[in-house]
Design a protein around this motif. Sequence first.
Motif, PDB file in Angstrom:
ATOM      1  N   SER A 148      -4.775   0.905   1.720  1.00 20.30           N
ATOM      2  CA  SER A 148      -4.412   0.594   3.112  1.00 20.30           C
ATOM      3  C   SER A 148      -5.582  -0.007   3.881  1.00 20.30           C
ATOM      4  O   SER A 148      -5.415  -0.954   4.667  1.00 20.30           O
ATOM      5  CB  SER A 148      -3.924   1.859   3.820  1.00 20.30           C
ATOM      6  N   ALA A 149      -6.780   0.527   3.650  1.00 19.91           N
ATOM      7  CA  ALA A 149      -7.953   0.032   4.380  1.00 19.91           C
ATOM      8  C   ALA A 149      -8.321  -1.387   3.991  1.00 19.91           C
ATOM      9  O   ALA A 149      -9.038  -2.079   4.727  1.00 19.91           O
ATOM     10  CB  ALA A 149      -9.143   0.967   4.129  1.00 19.91           C
ATOM     11  N   SER A 150      -7.836  -1.842   2.823  1.00 23.47           N
ATOM     12  CA  SER A 150      -8.174  -3.185   2.340  1.00 23.47           C
ATOM     13  C   SER A 150      -7.019  -4.162   2.482  1.00 23.47           C
ATOM     14  O   SER A 150      -7.134  -5.312   2.045  1.00 23.47           O
ATOM     15  CB  SER A 150      -8.598  -3.113   0.863  1.00 23.47           C
ATOM     16  N   ASP A 188       0.811  -1.223   0.000  1.00 20.95           N
ATOM     17  CA  ASP A 188       0.000   0.000   0.000  1.00 20.95           C
ATOM     18  C   ASP A 188       0.845   1.274   0.000  1.00 20.95           C
ATOM     19  O   ASP A 188       0.334   2.364   0.238  1.00 20.95           O
ATOM     20  CB  ASP A 188      -0.972   0.014   1.180  1.00 20.95           C
ATOM     21  N   ASN A 189       2.151   1.123  -0.283  1.00 21.20           N
ATOM     22  CA  ASN A 189       3.052   2.277  -0.334  1.00 21.20           C
ATOM     23  C   ASN A 189       3.444   2.545  -1.787  1.00 21.20           C
ATOM     24  O   ASN A 189       4.179   1.766  -2.393  1.00 21.20           O
ATOM     25  CB  ASN A 189       4.292   2.014   0.526  1.00 21.20           C
ATOM     26  N   ASP A 190       2.961   3.659  -2.343  1.00 22.60           N
ATOM     27  CA  ASP A 190       3.169   3.945  -3.766  1.00 22.60           C
ATOM     28  C   ASP A 190       4.633   4.140  -4.120  1.00 22.60           C
ATOM     29  O   ASP A 190       5.100   3.678  -5.170  1.00 22.60           O
ATOM     30  CB  ASP A 190       2.384   5.198  -4.175  1.00 22.60           C
ATOM     31  N   SER A 191       5.392   4.831  -3.292  1.00 20.67           N
ATOM     32  CA  SER A 191       6.799   5.098  -3.624  1.00 20.67           C
ATOM     33  C   SER A 191       7.620   3.813  -3.634  1.00 20.67           C
ATOM     34  O   SER A 191       8.495   3.627  -4.487  1.00 20.67           O
ATOM     35  CB  SER A 191       7.397   6.104  -2.632  1.00 20.67           C
ATOM     36  N   VAL A 192       7.331   2.928  -2.693  1.00 20.83           N
ATOM     37  CA  VAL A 192       8.044   1.637  -2.668  1.00 20.83           C
ATOM     38  C   VAL A 192       7.692   0.812  -3.901  1.00 20.83           C
ATOM     39  O   VAL A 192       8.569   0.208  -4.540  1.00 20.83           O
ATOM     40  CB  VAL A 192       7.703   0.866  -1.373  1.00 20.83           C
TER      41      VAL A 192
END
Length: 644
Positions: free
Chosen positions: A602-604, A559-563
């Motif tokens: 993130s919520a999912s 859920d981390n876009d940059s990663v």
Amino acid sequence: MVASRLCDQSPGQRTPKSPVSPSDLSKERTAISRKWFLRACELREREISFKESLPNHCSEVLNSKRLLVFEEMLKASGYKDAKLVEEISRGFDLMGELPRSHVFVHRETFATLTPKQVRESAAMNRQAIVASVAKPMDEKICKGVYEATLKELEAGWLTGPIPLSHLDDLAVCARRFGVIQHSTDSNGDRIEKVRPIDDFTESLVNLTNGTKESIVIHGVDFIIAGLAYRLRLCRNKGVTHDLQAKTVDLRKAYKQLPISVESLNDSFLCVKEPDSGKPRIYNCKTLPFGARAAVTGFCRTSHAIWFVGVALMFLHWSVYFDDFMVVEDLSLSKHTNFIVDGLFSLLGWETSSEKGGAFDSIARALGVVFDLADTKLLTVKVLNSPHRCKEIGEHIDKILKCGRSSRSELEVVRGRLIFVESFIYGRNAHAALRVVSKRIHGSPFVRVDDELRRSLIFLRDRVLTSSPRIVNCCHKGVRHIYTDACFEPGLAGLGGLVYDGDGIVLGYFSYAMPSDLVELIKKQGQETIIAELEALALLAGVKVWLHGLSDLQVVLFCDNDSVLASLIKLGSKNDFVSAIASILAELEAESRISLWFERVPSASNPADPPSRLDFSGLKGVSEHAVDFASLVQEVLNRRDNPII
């Protein structure tokens, strides 16, 4: 339909459209071939009369072609390029909008000049081209180009030489130059020859071509996909196939098709005569190798032949420009060879003996080698030829020894590396190629610094030592891995879950990172280490759940876009994350596991609770231990000792 016929050879499964044995398929193919040969005999007088009505140069070039038979076969097969035979008959236009076939993918490109503009500037442009041809050039290439031109003249594909003064002001002239080309014959022997190329971009002819579609050629992926599909069908039907292949190359392919009468004045070629050093002018009557319209016209024709072979003769084959790769079971290979030769003979196309050999488990096509020895085990290998690998390795060694390179030389190496790398499984090489690409866009001369040296050495070693790409034609297993991390006061947590293809949870991990590891990661220069933890969680999931496995399709959710962006492009300003991306790419290559990176909100994200040490919803699910201390140390070692 074709694949079903080729694999449906089990007794008791016969349908009107499905032969049950190799002998039945042979009989059906033979009957179809005989039908069309008889039809060719019936149309013989009409063919002669039809060709007499064509322009003289078209009639000469198409003398051996059975155009009316070809037209009927296209209609019988349901091919959508309805005007193809008509355009072949009158010759292809070199300038102007290229006609649409209604077969290929729709994609528009636009002309930048009109035919009128090119013809009006032809006289001035011709002077520059003649002057450039008169300049000194490599003796071997000059001689090779001129000898090839004389052979075309003898074959009737060119007329001339024509005095320059005889050309009118609207006559368009192109420069003919040569390149040394290497190829491999059916025995694997290396062949070197000079190939003449006609520069119709320099003469501005190509700039008049707008298109409505993009030509589709069958590359390595197409061939492998066809093999995989056929082998899967065979397995499902309980049939074992021992597949072999061969390549059929059309002889002087472009020279077997004419240009239109309107284009004769647009197709003058300027060639240097080696002995006198003077430019000579010839007029081209066939498709020139270097004209955009010629490529389109020829590919439409070769694709149509391929389609006829599939639809009417049940051939398993592909076409790449003028190379046809045929695949067949050992039991049918001799008969299929007869059918393929008969089809080209029926249509009047000459094939080359250079590549054409017998069916074999090792086939050479598109510059690579296909190893079909293990098709009984549902695997196919793809590898680069030893000659190609050796040449690239020597070229890179030369640059490394010199310590510098011209931009053009580095561009040549990059192009060849891109070609060979596309058949070697792995993404780390793409990061190395990016380093090479950056240098190409710099100054005319490139210094080999440490970064470029590491990249070139890595690419050289991959080309020289990498194992063949092994394609498992079975349906691959699927894994979905969800990971997450949290970095809050008092908790640096990592969590992950793995699901199978049916959505069943197979295991999870939940870990609170001790303060000493947190401080060790912080020493890398980041106060907030959430990106490092997110990437580390992904790496942990791959390490613990994919260890020892191969040939899987894996989706990694984060859920981390940059990663996600850093792992996909194999690079980041964060050295810790870049090192993890490199390790993942290496694991992917070694295990032949396809990794797909995907975002989950993130919520999912089901890995969020385990990352906060909440695994109350995972009762009965196996918890897997992860040695994060060793994992962090491995990442730091990779960061300090990058492989590229």
